[in-house]
Design an enzyme around this catalytic site. Structure first.
Site, mmCIF file in Angstrom:
data_model
loop_
_atom_site.group_PDB
_atom_site.id
_atom_site.type_symbol
_atom_site.label_atom_id
_atom_site.label_comp_id
_atom_site.label_asym_id
_atom_site.label_seq_id
_atom_site.Cartn_x
_atom_site.Cartn_y
_atom_site.Cartn_z
ATOM 1 N N SER A 180 0.821 -1.202 0.000
ATOM 2 C CA SER A 180 0.000 0.000 0.000
ATOM 3 C C SER A 180 0.860 1.260 0.000
ATOM 4 O O SER A 180 1.948 1.292 0.582
ATOM 5 C CB SER A 180 -0.905 0.004 1.237
ATOM 6 O OG SER A 180 -1.549 1.249 1.390
ATOM 7 N N TYR A 189 -1.706 6.188 -4.889
ATOM 8 C CA TYR A 189 -2.854 7.063 -5.048
ATOM 9 C C TYR A 189 -2.434 8.275 -5.866
ATOM 10 O O TYR A 189 -1.264 8.646 -5.881
ATOM 11 C CB TYR A 189 -3.365 7.541 -3.684
ATOM 12 C CG TYR A 189 -4.007 6.477 -2.834
ATOM 13 C CD1 TYR A 189 -5.230 5.922 -3.180
ATOM 14 C CD2 TYR A 189 -3.386 6.039 -1.663
ATOM 15 C CE1 TYR A 189 -5.825 4.954 -2.384
ATOM 16 C CE2 TYR A 189 -3.978 5.074 -0.858
ATOM 17 C CZ TYR A 189 -5.192 4.532 -1.236
ATOM 18 O OH TYR A 189 -5.770 3.573 -0.455
ATOM 19 N N THR A 223 -4.979 3.116 -7.520
ATOM 20 C CA THR A 223 -6.318 2.972 -6.958
ATOM 21 C C THR A 223 -7.139 4.215 -7.300
ATOM 22 O O THR A 223 -6.730 5.340 -7.016
ATOM 23 C CB THR A 223 -6.243 2.778 -5.434
ATOM 24 O OG1 THR A 223 -5.601 1.530 -5.164
ATOM 25 C CG2 THR A 223 -7.634 2.764 -4.817
ATOM 26 N N LYS A 278 -7.066 -0.181 -10.262
ATOM 27 C CA LYS A 278 -7.879 -0.829 -9.235
ATOM 28 C C LYS A 278 -8.992 0.106 -8.778
ATOM 29 O O LYS A 278 -8.758 1.297 -8.532
ATOM 30 C CB LYS A 278 -7.009 -1.195 -8.028
ATOM 31 C CG LYS A 278 -7.749 -1.851 -6.875
ATOM 32 C CD LYS A 278 -6.795 -2.181 -5.738
ATOM 33 C CE LYS A 278 -7.500 -2.882 -4.584
ATOM 34 N NZ LYS A 278 -8.455 -1.990 -3.893
ATOM 35 N N HIS A 334 -13.741 -1.455 -2.954
ATOM 36 C CA HIS A 334 -12.877 -1.102 -1.818
ATOM 37 C C HIS A 334 -13.316 -1.825 -0.542
ATOM 38 O O HIS A 334 -13.243 -1.286 0.562
ATOM 39 C CB HIS A 334 -12.868 0.413 -1.597
ATOM 40 C CG HIS A 334 -11.548 0.948 -1.132
ATOM 41 N ND1 HIS A 334 -10.590 1.441 -1.990
ATOM 42 C CD2 HIS A 334 -11.011 1.070 0.113
ATOM 43 C CE1 HIS A 334 -9.543 1.856 -1.300
ATOM 44 N NE2 HIS A 334 -9.761 1.627 -0.025
#
Length: 393
Positions: free
Chosen positions: A117, A140, A166, A263, A287
């Protein structure tokens, strides 16, 4: 005698992912468990993610001369032992010390990819250095595009093969249980602090000697004095960019020479467009029910998304997977692999790296058993013919 599931704390006695979830709940402070477990608003999406699997029933074949099952597959050009990926989940150091490293090491040992992440508590360089790991990195899109560019360069220098962007968090979801449990970002209420005292093992594992873990990959995104978890949490919310659009994906496609996965898509038309612009993979996801309440399950749209994207990119899916039967249903409907979130986090919270490996072993056995009972030898042979889509057929 009344039926009772296992009520202890030994992860090795867990027979399924639900057992690991109950063990995790007993080991974690309440506010940490709620952070792991909670969804957006009334949690309708969270519940629907599980209910969606009930509308998809098997139609097995029994006289097919089934032999040893082959569950191996190729994901983003690399052979893997199972059609599973440990997906990106943030702040895993709050579940156990060095949580990201434990997840990644378990993934490596079981022969599946691991996605770090962007808001991990371990640096991307430390994950990339793990021997034998197929490491992917999630990012992100923040308002500070210079930070995004620098992060991409870090990933390239560290040797990552795959980036995962994402798209469904550009506006932060309303997770009310988190709001109830905290006075301020990452500051638990007094009631939760009292409960924390009942978790000395967690305190010794996570808080001693350095206190709450910090984010390791945000770098220049955080201004001076905002390096703490409390400060970072506030800045992240301000930096998420709701103007994210297809031009940004094209910009990243041009910037990043490796494989690129998008994603957070639910609309089949967006899966088709992603394939058209040259991404290497799409993850159908809501999510895990943490963003938009009353959203579709990825299982609801999987067949159409597969049809529209074709074979131009790999199609992945997450949100709500807890059983090997869930995984097999997704593969039969066209998914190339399933990304795991809470399922492996329950194992992590229940037993560290060994708990993650136990979770993966559970799912491995369940997938193998299900494929065999359907009368199939290879997961590549799974298709919609093994399913009766609706009850009462």
């Amino acid at each position: 005698m009344k039926r009772r599931p296992y009520a202890g704390t030994d992860y090795r006695r867990a027979l399924n992912i639900a057992d690991l979830e109950r063990i995790a709940r007993r080991r974690l402070p309440h506010f940490v468990y709620e952070y792991l477990q909670g969804g957006a608003d009334d949690e309708r999406t969270l519940r629907h993610n599980r209910d969606a699997f009930d509308n998809c029933l098997f139609e097995p074949r029994t006289l097919t001369r089934v032999g040893p099952r082959d569950l191996s597959t190729t994901l983003q050009g690399t052979p893997h032992a199972l059609p599973l990926v440990i997906g990106p989940t943030g702040y895993n150091g709050m579940l156990t010390r060095h949580g990201d490293i434990k997840l990644a090491t378990a993934a490596s040992r079981k022969g599946i990819p691991f996605v770090l992440s962007n808001v991990a508590t371990t640096s991307l360089e430390d994950i990339a250095a793990l021997e034998g790991l197929d490491a992917w990195m999630q990012i992100y899109f923040y308002r500070d595009r210079d930070y995004v560019r620098k992060l991409v360069e870090r990933c390239r220098s560290a040797g990552y093969s795959t980036l995962v962007v994402t798209t469904d968090s550009a506006i932060y979801g309303n997770r009310e249980w988190d709001l109830r449990n905290f006075r301020k970002p990452m500051q638990p209420t007094l009631r939760n602090l009292f409960h924390l005292v009942s978790r000395p093992r967690w305190i010794a594992d996570v808080l001693v000697p350095d206190g709450m873990p910090t984010f390791k990959n945000l770098g220049d995104l955080l201004p001076p004095g905002k390096q703490s978890v409390q400060g970072a949490s506030a800045i992240i919310g301000q930096q998420l960019d709701p103007t994210l659009n297809w031009d940004d994906i094209a910009w990243l496609r041009d910037l990043w020479p490796g494989r690129l996965i998008v994603k957070g898509i639910l609309a089949p038309a967006e899966a088709e467009r992603a394939a058209e612009i040259g991404v290497d993979g799409v993850v159908l996801s809501n999510h895990g029910g943490r963003q938009l309440d009353h959203a579709l399950s990825p299982m609801d749209v999987l067949p159409e998304a597969r049809s529209r994207a074709g074979k131009r990119c790999q199609l992945f899916i997450d949100s709500g997977f807890r059983r090997g039967t869930d995984v097999v249903k997704a593969l039969a409907l066209g998914a190339d692999a399933v990304w795991l979130g809470r399922a492996t986090l329950y194992g992590l919270a229940a037993g560290g790296q060994a708990g993650v490996e136990h979770a993966l072993d559970i799912l491995h056995r369940e997938i193998d058993r299900t494929v065999g009972l359907l009368g199939v030898d290879r997961i590549d042979d799974l298709d919609a013919s093994v399913l009766a889509r609706h009850r009462g057929r």
